[in-house]
Motif scaffolding. Structure first.
Motif, PDB file in Angstrom:
ATOM      1  N   PRO A  54       0.830  -1.209   0.000  1.00  0.00           N
ATOM      2  CA  PRO A  54       0.000   0.000   0.000  1.00  0.00           C
ATOM      3  C   PRO A  54       0.864   1.259   0.000  1.00  0.00           C
ATOM      4  CG  PRO A  54      -0.008  -1.023   2.164  1.00  0.00           C
ATOM      5  CD  PRO A  54       0.741  -1.949   1.258  1.00  0.00           C
ATOM      6  N   TYR A  55       0.310   2.342  -0.571  1.00  0.00           N
ATOM      7  CA  TYR A  55       1.067   3.586  -0.648  1.00  0.00           C
ATOM      8  C   TYR A  55       0.136   4.786  -0.645  1.00  0.00           C
ATOM      9  CZ  TYR A  55      -0.296   3.403  -5.532  1.00  0.00           C
ATOM     10  OH  TYR A  55      -1.024   3.335  -6.686  1.00  0.00           O
ATOM     11  N   ASN A  56       0.704   5.951  -0.329  1.00  0.00           N
ATOM     12  CA  ASN A  56       0.002   7.235  -0.391  1.00  0.00           C
ATOM     13  C   ASN A  56       0.767   8.139  -1.339  1.00  0.00           C
ATOM     14  OD1 ASN A  56      -1.779   6.470   1.665  1.00  0.00           O
ATOM     15  ND2 ASN A  56      -0.485   7.335   3.252  1.00  0.00           N
ATOM     16  N   ILE A  57       0.041   9.021  -2.017  1.00  0.00           N
ATOM     17  CA  ILE A  57       0.655  10.083  -2.794  1.00  0.00           C
ATOM     18  C   ILE A  57       0.167  11.381  -2.194  1.00  0.00           C
ATOM     19  CG2 ILE A  57       0.887  11.196  -5.040  1.00  0.00           C
ATOM     20  CD1 ILE A  57       0.334   8.471  -6.311  1.00  0.00           C
ATOM     21  N   GLU A  58       1.116  12.212  -1.721  1.00  0.00           N
ATOM     22  CA  GLU A  58       0.774  13.468  -1.059  1.00  0.00           C
ATOM     23  C   GLU A  58       1.305  14.646  -1.864  1.00  0.00           C
ATOM     24  OE1 GLU A  58       1.726  13.524   3.274  1.00  0.00           O
ATOM     25  OE2 GLU A  58       2.779  11.685   2.716  1.00  0.00           O
ATOM     26  N   LYS A  59       0.570  15.732  -1.848  1.00  0.00           N
ATOM     27  CA  LYS A  59       1.059  16.983  -2.384  1.00  0.00           C
ATOM     28  C   LYS A  59       1.539  17.776  -1.174  1.00  0.00           C
ATOM     29  CE  LYS A  59       0.053  20.747  -5.462  1.00  0.00           C
ATOM     30  NZ  LYS A  59      -0.829  21.279  -6.473  1.00  0.00           N
ATOM     31  N   VAL A  60       2.851  17.962  -1.048  1.00  0.00           N
ATOM     32  CA  VAL A  60       3.417  18.590   0.147  1.00  0.00           C
ATOM     33  C   VAL A  60       3.768  20.052  -0.068  1.00  0.00           C
ATOM     34  CG1 VAL A  60       4.256  16.444   1.161  1.00  0.00           C
ATOM     35  CG2 VAL A  60       5.718  17.699  -0.416  1.00  0.00           C
ATOM     36  N   GLY A  61       3.656  20.534  -1.285  1.00  0.00           N
ATOM     37  CA  GLY A  61       3.919  21.934  -1.610  1.00  0.00           C
ATOM     38  C   GLY A  61       3.292  22.233  -2.953  1.00  0.00           C
ATOM     39  N   GLU A  62       3.457  23.475  -3.401  1.00  0.00           N
ATOM     40  CA  GLU A  62       2.841  23.844  -4.681  1.00  0.00           C
ATOM     41  C   GLU A  62       3.375  22.993  -5.825  1.00  0.00           C
ATOM     42  OE1 GLU A  62       2.116  27.730  -7.468  1.00  0.00           O
ATOM     43  OE2 GLU A  62       2.233  27.939  -5.294  1.00  0.00           O
ATOM     44  N   ASP A  63       4.669  22.707  -5.824  1.00  0.00           N
ATOM     45  CA  ASP A  63       5.276  21.917  -6.892  1.00  0.00           C
ATOM     46  C   ASP A  63       6.036  20.709  -6.366  1.00  0.00           C
ATOM     47  OD1 ASP A  63       4.371  23.483  -9.026  1.00  0.00           O
ATOM     48  OD2 ASP A  63       6.012  24.910  -8.777  1.00  0.00           O
ATOM     49  N   SER A  64       5.669  20.210  -5.191  1.00  0.00           N
ATOM     50  CA  SER A  64       6.372  19.053  -4.648  1.00  0.00           C
ATOM     51  C   SER A  64       5.379  18.000  -4.159  1.00  0.00           C
ATOM     52  CB  SER A  64       7.325  19.472  -3.528  1.00  0.00           C
ATOM     53  OG  SER A  64       6.628  20.136  -2.514  1.00  0.00           O
ATOM     54  N   TYR A  65       5.792  16.748  -4.307  1.00  0.00           N
ATOM     55  CA  TYR A  65       4.956  15.600  -3.972  1.00  0.00           C
ATOM     56  C   TYR A  65       5.784  14.597  -3.186  1.00  0.00           C
ATOM     57  CZ  TYR A  65       2.328  17.554  -7.885  1.00  0.00           C
ATOM     58  OH  TYR A  65       1.660  18.397  -8.725  1.00  0.00           O
ATOM     59  N   ARG A  66       5.093  13.661  -2.534  1.00  0.00           N
ATOM     60  CA  ARG A  66       5.766  12.583  -1.816  1.00  0.00           C
ATOM     61  C   ARG A  66       4.943  11.312  -1.989  1.00  0.00           C
ATOM     62  NH1 ARG A  66       7.169  14.340   3.492  1.00  0.00           N
ATOM     63  NH2 ARG A  66       4.960  14.485   3.862  1.00  0.00           N
ATOM     64  N   ILE A  67       5.631  10.240  -2.313  1.00  0.00           N
ATOM     65  CA  ILE A  67       5.026   8.910  -2.324  1.00  0.00           C
ATOM     66  C   ILE A  67       5.525   8.210  -1.071  1.00  0.00           C
ATOM     67  CG2 ILE A  67       4.872   6.686  -3.496  1.00  0.00           C
ATOM     68  CD1 ILE A  67       5.477   8.174  -6.118  1.00  0.00           C
ATOM     69  N   SER A  68       4.601   7.759  -0.225  1.00  0.00           N
ATOM     70  CA  SER A  68       4.950   6.999   0.981  1.00  0.00           C
ATOM     71  C   SER A  68       4.445   5.578   0.780  1.00  0.00           C
ATOM     72  CB  SER A  68       4.301   7.607   2.222  1.00  0.00           C
ATOM     73  OG  SER A  68       4.795   8.898   2.453  1.00  0.00           O
TER      74      SER A  68
END
Length: 160
Positions: free
Chosen positions: A36-50
């Motif tokens: 399982p994973y999450n995709i987050e938008k952490v800033g205007e132009d930045s993302y994180r896949i956990s």
């Protein structure tokens, strides 16, 4: 009338503005849901896949970015001779996996970290200068032959 499930689009696509490509990937379907994973938008132009990769070590995980595809692979290494363990119940899955994420042309992988069983992959949107919007001045004068004057983009870049 059929309704479309757009959930696969949100789960495995990052930075897309082109709906045709998203629909194409959605119609292919999503196979196994492990890990399982999450995709987050952490800033205007930045993302994180956990990604939950409990039971795996850093050495058993591999991250590859190639041709707008991010591939995360997990392969369990063979246990050393002295590390033989007998499990009465094995609830933490440690099966091999390969997870693919389709990335837009402007999305770049900037780093990865592994903490407490979570693999975090940092992504950033980098829009090239030639694709960024720029202001064009409207000049009231036209050339002597009645044709509009060409826009000098080299001067625009130096002024910016």
């Amino acid at each position: 009338m059929r309704s479309f499930d757009f959930a696969p689009l949100l789960r495995s696509s990052i930075g897309f503005e082109n709906l045709n490509r998203l629909v194409d990937f959605a119609t292919r379907g999503e196979g196994d849901a492990y890990p399982p994973y999450n995709i987050e938008k952490v800033g205007e132009d930045s993302y994180r896949i956990s990604m939950a990769t409990a039971g795996f070590t850093r050495e058993e995980l591999e991250i590859t970015a190639q041709d707008n595809v991010l591939i995360v692979t997990g392969r369990a290494l063979e246990a050393a001779e002295g590390d033989a363990r007998e499990f009465l119940h094995r609830g933490i899955a440690k099966r091999a996996f390969e997870r693919r994420f389709q990335l837009a042309d402007t999305i770049k992988v900037t780093g990865a970290a592994y903490n407490d069983g979570l693999l975090d992959i940092q992504l950033v949107r980098e829009v090239p200068e030639h694709k960024k919007p720029r202001s064009i001045q409207i000049d009231g004068a036209s050339s002597s032959n009645g044709q509009p004057q060409a826009i000098d983009t080299a001067n625009d870049r130096q002024a910016a």
